[in-house]
Write a protein that holds these residues in place. Structure first.
Motif, PDB file in Angstrom:
ATOM      1  N   ASP A 153      47.364  83.697  47.488  1.00 33.58           N
ATOM      2  CA  ASP A 153      48.247  82.539  47.656  1.00 33.58           C
ATOM      3  C   ASP A 153      48.401  81.778  46.344  1.00 33.58           C
ATOM      4  O   ASP A 153      49.491  81.306  46.006  1.00 33.58           O
ATOM      5  N   TRP A 154      47.327  81.661  45.559  1.00 31.57           N
ATOM      6  CA  TRP A 154      47.422  80.974  44.271  1.00 31.57           C
ATOM      7  C   TRP A 154      48.280  81.762  43.288  1.00 31.57           C
ATOM      8  O   TRP A 154      48.911  81.181  42.405  1.00 31.57           O
ATOM      9  N   ALA A 155      48.250  83.088  43.424  1.00 30.00           N
ATOM     10  CA  ALA A 155      48.942  83.949  42.462  1.00 30.00           C
ATOM     11  C   ALA A 155      50.341  84.338  42.931  1.00 30.00           C
ATOM     12  O   ALA A 155      50.965  85.218  42.334  1.00 30.00           O
ATOM     13  N   ARG A 182      40.850  73.154  40.307  1.00 27.65           N
ATOM     14  CA  ARG A 182      40.542  74.581  40.447  1.00 27.65           C
ATOM     15  C   ARG A 182      40.628  75.285  39.100  1.00 27.65           C
ATOM     16  O   ARG A 182      41.344  74.845  38.202  1.00 27.65           O
ATOM     17  N   THR A 183      39.875  76.379  38.991  1.00 25.73           N
ATOM     18  CA  THR A 183      39.817  77.207  37.785  1.00 25.73           C
ATOM     19  C   THR A 183      40.432  78.559  38.096  1.00 25.73           C
ATOM     20  O   THR A 183      40.185  79.126  39.168  1.00 25.73           O
ATOM     21  N   ALA A 184      41.200  79.098  37.164  1.00 23.96           N
ATOM     22  CA  ALA A 184      41.890  80.361  37.418  1.00 23.96           C
ATOM     23  C   ALA A 184      40.938  81.554  37.397  1.00 23.96           C
ATOM     24  O   ALA A 184      40.958  82.405  38.293  1.00 23.96           O
ATOM     25  N   PHE A 185      40.069  81.637  36.381  1.00 16.27           N
ATOM     26  CA  PHE A 185      39.277  82.860  36.178  1.00 16.27           C
ATOM     27  C   PHE A 185      37.894  82.495  35.666  1.00 16.27           C
ATOM     28  O   PHE A 185      37.739  81.535  34.907  1.00 16.27           O
ATOM     29  N   GLY A 186      36.892  83.249  36.074  1.00 17.64           N
ATOM     30  CA  GLY A 186      35.535  82.998  35.610  1.00 17.64           C
ATOM     31  C   GLY A 186      34.705  84.268  35.553  1.00 17.64           C
ATOM     32  O   GLY A 186      35.128  85.338  35.993  1.00 17.64           O
ATOM     33  N   TRP A 187      33.509  84.130  34.994  1.00 18.01           N
ATOM     34  CA  TRP A 187      32.581  85.256  34.892  1.00 18.01           C
ATOM     35  C   TRP A 187      31.166  84.708  34.768  1.00 18.01           C
ATOM     36  O   TRP A 187      30.952  83.506  34.610  1.00 18.01           O
ATOM     37  N   GLU A 188      30.186  85.608  34.817  1.00 12.38           N
ATOM     38  CA  GLU A 188      28.786  85.210  34.676  1.00 12.38           C
ATOM     39  C   GLU A 188      28.366  85.330  33.211  1.00 12.38           C
ATOM     40  O   GLU A 188      28.544  86.382  32.606  1.00 12.38           O
ATOM     41  N   ALA A 189      27.809  84.256  32.667  1.00 10.39           N
ATOM     42  CA  ALA A 189      27.353  84.270  31.277  1.00 10.39           C
ATOM     43  C   ALA A 189      25.999  83.591  31.109  1.00 10.39           C
ATOM     44  O   ALA A 189      25.551  83.378  29.988  1.00 10.39           O
ATOM     45  N   PRO A 255      25.771  82.679  41.422  1.00 10.79           N
ATOM     46  CA  PRO A 255      25.977  81.667  42.463  1.00 10.79           C
ATOM     47  C   PRO A 255      27.193  80.789  42.182  1.00 10.79           C
ATOM     48  O   PRO A 255      27.838  80.292  43.111  1.00 10.79           O
ATOM     49  N   ASP A 256      27.518  80.607  40.894  1.00 17.49           N
ATOM     50  CA  ASP A 256      28.678  79.791  40.534  1.00 17.49           C
ATOM     51  C   ASP A 256      29.988  80.535  40.805  1.00 17.49           C
ATOM     52  O   ASP A 256      30.944  79.948  41.322  1.00 17.49           O
ATOM     53  N   THR A 257      30.042  81.816  40.436  1.00 18.01           N
ATOM     54  CA  THR A 257      31.275  82.564  40.676  1.00 18.01           C
ATOM     55  C   THR A 257      31.466  82.828  42.169  1.00 18.01           C
ATOM     56  O   THR A 257      32.552  82.608  42.707  1.00 18.01           O
ATOM     57  N   ASP A 258      30.421  83.296  42.829  1.00 15.60           N
ATOM     58  CA  ASP A 258      30.518  83.512  44.273  1.00 15.60           C
ATOM     59  C   ASP A 258      30.847  82.209  45.004  1.00 15.60           C
ATOM     60  O   ASP A 258      31.723  82.158  45.871  1.00 15.60           O
ATOM     61  N   GLY A 259      30.120  81.158  44.634  1.00 17.72           N
ATOM     62  CA  GLY A 259      30.306  79.877  45.298  1.00 17.72           C
ATOM     63  C   GLY A 259      31.675  79.286  45.025  1.00 17.72           C
ATOM     64  O   GLY A 259      32.335  78.771  45.927  1.00 17.72           O
ATOM     65  N   GLY A 260      32.116  79.365  43.786  1.00 18.74           N
ATOM     66  CA  GLY A 260      33.420  78.817  43.440  1.00 18.74           C
ATOM     67  C   GLY A 260      34.551  79.539  44.141  1.00 18.74           C
ATOM     68  O   GLY A 260      35.489  78.921  44.654  1.00 18.74           O
ATOM     69  N   PHE A 261      34.464  80.857  44.184  1.00 17.03           N
ATOM     70  CA  PHE A 261      35.535  81.623  44.829  1.00 17.03           C
ATOM     71  C   PHE A 261      35.553  81.373  46.337  1.00 17.03           C
ATOM     72  O   PHE A 261      36.606  81.134  46.926  1.00 17.03           O
ATOM     73  N   SER A 262      34.377  81.429  46.957  1.00 18.82           N
ATOM     74  CA  SER A 262      34.325  81.280  48.409  1.00 18.82           C
ATOM     75  C   SER A 262      34.723  79.880  48.861  1.00 18.82           C
ATOM     76  O   SER A 262      35.331  79.712  49.931  1.00 18.82           O
ATOM     77  N   LYS A 263      34.428  78.883  48.042  1.00 24.99           N
ATOM     78  CA  LYS A 263      34.723  77.500  48.431  1.00 24.99           C
ATOM     79  C   LYS A 263      36.090  77.014  47.940  1.00 24.99           C
ATOM     80  O   LYS A 263      36.467  75.868  48.168  1.00 24.99           O
ATOM     81  N   GLY A 264      36.809  77.905  47.246  1.00 23.14           N
ATOM     82  CA  GLY A 264      38.181  77.568  46.893  1.00 23.14           C
ATOM     83  C   GLY A 264      38.368  76.804  45.615  1.00 23.14           C
ATOM     84  O   GLY A 264      39.387  76.119  45.448  1.00 23.14           O
ATOM     85  N   THR A 265      37.430  76.923  44.665  1.00 22.56           N
ATOM     86  CA  THR A 265      37.618  76.272  43.365  1.00 22.56           C
ATOM     87  C   THR A 265      37.814  77.278  42.232  1.00 22.56           C
ATOM     88  O   THR A 265      38.067  76.879  41.099  1.00 22.56           O
ATOM     89  N   LEU A 266      37.688  78.564  42.521  1.00 22.86           N
ATOM     90  CA  LEU A 266      37.859  79.623  41.524  1.00 22.86           C
ATOM     91  C   LEU A 266      38.887  80.615  42.052  1.00 22.86           C
ATOM     92  O   LEU A 266      38.799  81.067  43.194  1.00 22.86           O
TER      93      LEU A 266
END
Length: 421
Positions: A153-155, A182-189, A255-266
């Motif tokens: 939906d965002w894309a 919201r943030t468009a894209f992320g990764w683990e660093a 936890p940030d990427t999973d959490g952000g995506f599932s909760k609608g901020t990523l």
């Protein structure tokens, strides 16, 4: 009752649960119970499948001993040193080199495979994934690849997703998903994150490089400075050119990427098909998940990972334990797994993926064909000492990728001294 399952407690009861049935020294006698060391007992429906297709035909019970992922090697070693090893170890195939390096006596499976399996029934990556020094020590019972999970939906106005795209094409597309809060894209660093390697490595591999190569029996650097810099340039562009990613991604873990995506901020990140399970309690996110290929720097690649089963060399039940593994990998068991409602994993048995019930998971399974197996090293040494610091430098400080890559080559030499001990 044969085929029943006994679940042991968490890490503390490990030695008692694997105790010597004779009460003395020496290896345990054979029994009708197979002890499996794992990070978690399968969910009920999966457990029923394990029993039906793998345990009950052998007339065995299963005893699960659960240990924490972070202490798996030390717990396995403690059991071995106390003469109480499990019969089967269930962990990721990427963990097999870590176990071997920790002194765990894993049993080579080559002779079992030759007698029991038709190799062409399975992806070659399945065998390669568990191979260390030309011997197979781990085999998968499910597997997955990596792809970009994104919010459809965002894309909606970002344009069509190609079957193959480079860093700039992806960056321009991803940036269109930006929006308020919201943030468009992320990764683990984040240093010590356990998943970031599965996202970094496909980018490095897509340049034509390897992480490491064997030279004269020792590990050597498998990439050039410019290849490493091109990967860092991708991350830098996502932050500084396309503004698709915030600078504080430098401190993100899974936890940030999973959490952000599932909760609608990523809006998007590289992940396995189990993202649907992560989002099961977020229906608005779940219904809008789409799948896209990983952007590449030359050649499309993905990351091969699998949940693997290994035999402990000191088990007195090796033949039964092997037969359990063979049963888990049988056509009947694998077809049942992929057809199971709610399953989010692909199969190492090629034909079974045609029976995947979830069309979204099928899109991930399509990446398996060109997925690459990570090199059999303790990846944490390289990620924590080389890769994460470099990713943090370009994201948080805006440092030039070429300069950071130069420092990374020196850090890589230090990491190799640990890997080549």
């Amino acid at each position: 009752m044969t085929g029943a399952v006994v679940a042991a407690g968490a890490a503390a009861p490990l030695l008692a649960a694997c105790g010597d049935d004779r009460g003395g020294s020496g290896a345990k006698p054979t029994s009708n119970t197979l002890t499996i060391m794992t990070t978690g007992v399968p969910a009920d429906e999966q457990l029923a499948m394990w029993k039906q297709y793998a345990a009950e035909p052998l007339g065995v019970e299963l005893k699960f001993v659960t240990v924490a992922d972070g202490t798996f090697p030390s717990q396995a070693l403690a059991a071995q040193q106390s003469n109480n090893p499990p019969d089967i170890i269930q962990w990721s195939s990427q963990g097999a080199p870590v176990l071997k390096a920790s002194g765990i006596a894993l049993e080579p499976l080559d002779s079992y495979i030759s007698a029991s399996e038709t190799k062409s029934d399975f992806y070659p990556q399945d065998y390669a994934s568990g191979t260390i020094d030309d011997k197979v020590y781990a085999l998968g019972f499910n597997c997955d690849s990596r792809a970009i999970a994104y919010r459809g939906d965002w894309a909606a106005n970002a344009g069509p997703v190609p079957t193959n795209w480079d860093a700039d094409e992806f960056g321009a597309w991803a940036a269109k998903m930006n929006g308020p809060n919201r943030t468009a894209f992320g990764w683990e660093a984040k240093t010590a994150d356990g998943r970031g390697s599965s996202n970094f490595l496909p980018l490095l591999w897509s340049t034509g490089a390897s992480l490491v190569t064997k030279q004269d029996g020792k590990w050597a650097i498998g990439f050039t400075e410019s290849q490493f810099a091109s990967v860092l340039d991708f991350y830098a562009k996502m932050v500084n050119t396309y503004k698709a990613t915030p600078k504080d991604v430098a401190g993100w873990g899974y936890p940030d990427t999973d959490g952000g995506f599932s909760k609608g901020t990523l809006g998007a990140y590289s992940v396995g098909p189990w993202v649907t399970a992560i989002c099961k309690d977020f229906p608005d996110v779940l219904k809008n998940i789409k799948c896209a290929p990983i952007p590449n720097l030359g050649t499309p690649t993905s990351f091969w990972s699998e949940s693997a089963l290994m035999l402990h060399s000191a088990s007195a039940n090796k033949d039964k334990a092997w037969q359990f593994i063979a049963n888990m990998r049988s056509e009947k068991a694998q077809d049942a797994m992929t057809a199971m409602k709610g399953n989010t994993e692909g199969s190492p048995r090629i034909s079974s993926n045609a029976k995947l019930a979830d069309p979204l998971v099928k899109q991930w399974a399509a990446q398996l064909e060109f997925a690459k197996v990570p090199e059999p090293i303790d990846i944490h040494v390289v990620m924590d000492g080389v890769v994460y610091p470099a990713m943090q430098e370009v994201a948080l400080k805006g440092s030039a990728p070429a300069e950071v890559a130069k420092a990374a080559m020196k850090n890589m030499e230090t990491a190799l001294t640990q890997l080549n001990v």
